[in-house]
Scaffold this motif. Structure first.
Motif, PDB file in Angstrom:
ATOM      1  N   GLU A 148       0.851  -1.187   0.000  1.00 28.62           N
ATOM      2  CA  GLU A 148       0.000   0.000   0.000  1.00 28.62           C
ATOM      3  C   GLU A 148       0.893   1.245   0.000  1.00 28.62           C
ATOM      4  O   GLU A 148       1.158   1.860   1.031  1.00 28.62           O
ATOM      5  N   TYR A 149       1.383   1.551  -1.191  1.00 29.24           N
ATOM      6  CA  TYR A 149       2.276   2.699  -1.382  1.00 29.24           C
ATOM      7  C   TYR A 149       1.605   3.824  -2.168  1.00 29.24           C
ATOM      8  O   TYR A 149       2.258   4.784  -2.567  1.00 29.24           O
ATOM      9  N   THR A 150       0.310   3.720  -2.405  1.00 28.96           N
ATOM     10  CA  THR A 150      -0.300   4.503  -3.476  1.00 28.96           C
ATOM     11  C   THR A 150      -0.306   5.998  -3.213  1.00 28.96           C
ATOM     12  O   THR A 150      -0.057   6.793  -4.133  1.00 28.96           O
ATOM     13  N   GLN A 151      -0.589   6.432  -1.986  1.00 24.92           N
ATOM     14  CA  GLN A 151      -0.605   7.882  -1.752  1.00 24.92           C
ATOM     15  C   GLN A 151       0.772   8.504  -1.965  1.00 24.92           C
ATOM     16  O   GLN A 151       0.885   9.588  -2.544  1.00 24.92           O
ATOM     17  N   SER A 152       1.812   7.818  -1.512  1.00 22.19           N
ATOM     18  CA  SER A 152       3.169   8.318  -1.747  1.00 22.19           C
ATOM     19  C   SER A 152       3.476   8.343  -3.237  1.00 22.19           C
ATOM     20  O   SER A 152       4.042   9.324  -3.759  1.00 22.19           O
ATOM     21  N   ASN A 153       3.096   7.280  -3.929  1.00 21.35           N
ATOM     22  CA  ASN A 153       3.313   7.245  -5.379  1.00 21.35           C
ATOM     23  C   ASN A 153       2.552   8.361  -6.080  1.00 21.35           C
ATOM     24  O   ASN A 153       3.040   8.950  -7.056  1.00 21.35           O
ATOM     25  N   ALA A 154       1.350   8.639  -5.600  1.00 20.96           N
ATOM     26  CA  ALA A 154       0.523   9.663  -6.234  1.00 20.96           C
ATOM     27  C   ALA A 154       1.170  11.032  -6.130  1.00 20.96           C
ATOM     28  O   ALA A 154       1.120  11.833  -7.079  1.00 20.96           O
ATOM     29  N   ARG A 155       1.793  11.324  -5.002  1.00 21.72           N
ATOM     30  CA  ARG A 155       2.453  12.621  -4.845  1.00 21.72           C
ATOM     31  C   ARG A 155       3.573  12.783  -5.865  1.00 21.72           C
ATOM     32  O   ARG A 155       3.736  13.858  -6.469  1.00 21.72           O
ATOM     33  N   PHE A 156       4.343  11.718  -6.074  1.00 20.33           N
ATOM     34  CA  PHE A 156       5.403  11.818  -7.079  1.00 20.33           C
ATOM     35  C   PHE A 156       4.817  11.888  -8.483  1.00 20.33           C
ATOM     36  O   PHE A 156       5.315  12.639  -9.331  1.00 20.33           O
ATOM     37  N   ALA A 157       3.779  11.102  -8.759  1.00 23.38           N
ATOM     38  CA  ALA A 157       3.180  11.105 -10.096  1.00 23.38           C
ATOM     39  C   ALA A 157       2.695  12.502 -10.468  1.00 23.38           C
ATOM     40  O   ALA A 157       2.880  12.954 -11.614  1.00 23.38           O
ATOM     41  N   LEU A 158       2.098  13.202  -9.518  1.00 25.85           N
ATOM     42  CA  LEU A 158       1.649  14.573  -9.792  1.00 25.85           C
ATOM     43  C   LEU A 158       2.826  15.500 -10.045  1.00 25.85           C
ATOM     44  O   LEU A 158       2.725  16.434 -10.849  1.00 25.85           O
ATOM     45  N   HIS A 159       3.923  15.272  -9.366  1.00 14.93           N
ATOM     46  CA  HIS A 159       5.155  16.043  -9.634  1.00 14.93           C
ATOM     47  C   HIS A 159       5.695  15.735 -11.027  1.00 14.93           C
ATOM     48  O   HIS A 159       6.142  16.641 -11.740  1.00 14.93           O
ATOM     49  N   ALA A 160       5.631  14.464 -11.411  1.00 17.40           N
ATOM     50  CA  ALA A 160       6.206  14.041 -12.687  1.00 17.40           C
ATOM     51  C   ALA A 160       5.359  14.455 -13.879  1.00 17.40           C
ATOM     52  O   ALA A 160       5.890  14.744 -14.959  1.00 17.40           O
ATOM     53  N   ASP A 161       4.042  14.509 -13.674  1.00 18.83           N
ATOM     54  CA  ASP A 161       3.110  14.682 -14.800  1.00 18.83           C
ATOM     55  C   ASP A 161       1.941  15.563 -14.357  1.00 18.83           C
ATOM     56  O   ASP A 161       0.791  15.136 -14.350  1.00 18.83           O
ATOM     57  N   PRO A 162       2.217  16.819 -13.974  1.00 19.96           N
ATOM     58  CA  PRO A 162       1.216  17.630 -13.282  1.00 19.96           C
ATOM     59  C   PRO A 162       0.015  18.061 -14.113  1.00 19.96           C
ATOM     60  O   PRO A 162      -1.015  18.428 -13.541  1.00 19.96           O
ATOM     61  N   GLU A 163       0.111  18.000 -15.423  1.00 18.88           N
ATOM     62  CA  GLU A 163      -0.995  18.467 -16.264  1.00 18.88           C
ATOM     63  C   GLU A 163      -1.921  17.327 -16.693  1.00 18.88           C
ATOM     64  O   GLU A 163      -2.851  17.548 -17.471  1.00 18.88           O
ATOM     65  N   ASN A 164      -1.694  16.130 -16.174  1.00 10.05           N
ATOM     66  CA  ASN A 164      -2.487  14.965 -16.562  1.00 10.05           C
ATOM     67  C   ASN A 164      -3.807  14.980 -15.778  1.00 10.05           C
ATOM     68  O   ASN A 164      -3.843  14.690 -14.581  1.00 10.05           O
ATOM     69  N   GLU A 165      -4.899  15.312 -16.444  1.00  8.41           N
ATOM     70  CA  GLU A 165      -6.191  15.443 -15.756  1.00  8.41           C
ATOM     71  C   GLU A 165      -6.706  14.095 -15.240  1.00  8.41           C
ATOM     72  O   GLU A 165      -7.311  14.030 -14.172  1.00  8.41           O
ATOM     73  N   ALA A 166      -6.450  13.027 -15.987  1.00 15.59           N
ATOM     74  CA  ALA A 166      -6.860  11.703 -15.521  1.00 15.59           C
ATOM     75  C   ALA A 166      -6.125  11.336 -14.240  1.00 15.59           C
ATOM     76  O   ALA A 166      -6.693  10.732 -13.311  1.00 15.59           O
TER      77      ALA A 166
END
Length: 257
Positions: free
Chosen positions: A171-189
């Motif tokens: 269960e790493y998803t919230q931590s992963n989500a923070r990085f994903a938003l940093h990596a790809d901030p304009e991705n609306e999906a």
């Protein structure tokens, strides 16, 4: 239908028991905590007949010997990691098939987190157990493999039917989500996905399993071949037209995020 019983164990692992009600056979998907698996199987009234290991790390194979001693089950594990996993009865590699009753699982090479890491895909059930190779909005830390190897492994997961439901081990998803938003901030999906993740965790619900289709649109590690993401990361260690370099840059950035 085949049944998956999911339960938390250790600090942030998930345990999985895969059960075929027709044959009565039950497989442990990895063995992070032998006592937890034995307890959960007893509660369900299921007899453990097999262990399917994804890789050698102790929070995935550490319970093999105790579970085998108690149940007499068959241990199946990656051939490339056989010397590091206890109790093996059968080794498997890319292209092999393992069975639970009449259900067949294809063995997929997903090396990179560890060199011999494998996943188990049950096409008829539309599910796959991917261990630490892929997480919701993330991927495993590259302890042993190369970026080229790991990217090739993720390509094999990407090639599965989009409707496949994926079971990862943590269960790493919230931590992963923070990085994903940093990596790809304009991705609306991705933004929508992250909101649903926060809601689920606030309500105490797991974010595992998850849909491959959604990961294909939002997981930056699966999107290292996307031109927009490559452009964003071109000055951060990535390279336009080079998915491996972009994946490597993303993975290194996540290590230090």
């Amino acid at each position: 239908m085949i049944e998956v019983h999911q339960f938390p164990c250790l600090d942030d692992n998930y345990g999985f028991l895969l059960h075929d009600p027709v044959s009565g056979e039950t497989a442990c998907i990895d063995t992070p905590d032998a006592n937890a698996y034995l307890t959960e199987a007893r509660k369900k009234g299921w007899q453990i007949s097999a262990i399917w290991n994804t890789h050698w790390h102790p929070d995935h194979a550490g319970g093999n010997e105790k579970i085998k001693a108690v149940t007499g089950c068959t241990v199946i594990a990656p051939a490339a990691e056989a010397e590091r996993i206890a109790g093996i009865d059968r080794t498997v590699k890319q292209g092999d098939v393992v069975c639970l009753g009449d259900w067949e699982a294809d063995v997929i090479d997903v090396g990179g987190h560890t060199l011999g890491h494998c996943a188990y895909h049950l096409p008829a059930a539309k599910i796959a157990f991917v261990g630490d190779s892929l997480f919701a909005l993330g991927c495993g830390r590259m302890f042993e493999g190369t970026a080229a190897q790991f990217w090739a492994s993720l390509q094999r997961i990407k090639a599965l039917p989009a409707e496949t439901t994926l079971y990862c081990a943590h269960e790493y998803t919230q931590s992963n989500a923070r990085f994903a938003l940093h990596a790809d901030p304009e991705n609306e999906a991705l933004q929508d996905y992250c909101r649903s993740i926060d809601k689920a965790r606030a309500e105490g619900r797991p974010t595992v399993p998850f849909a491959l289709a959604r990961e294909l649109a939002t997981n930056p590690f699966l999107r290292a071949d996307n031109a927009d993401l490559q452009a964003r990361w071109a000055n951060l260690g990535g390279k336009m037209g080079d998915a491996v370099a972009t994946f490597a840059a993303l993975r290194e950035a996540k290590n230090n995020f």
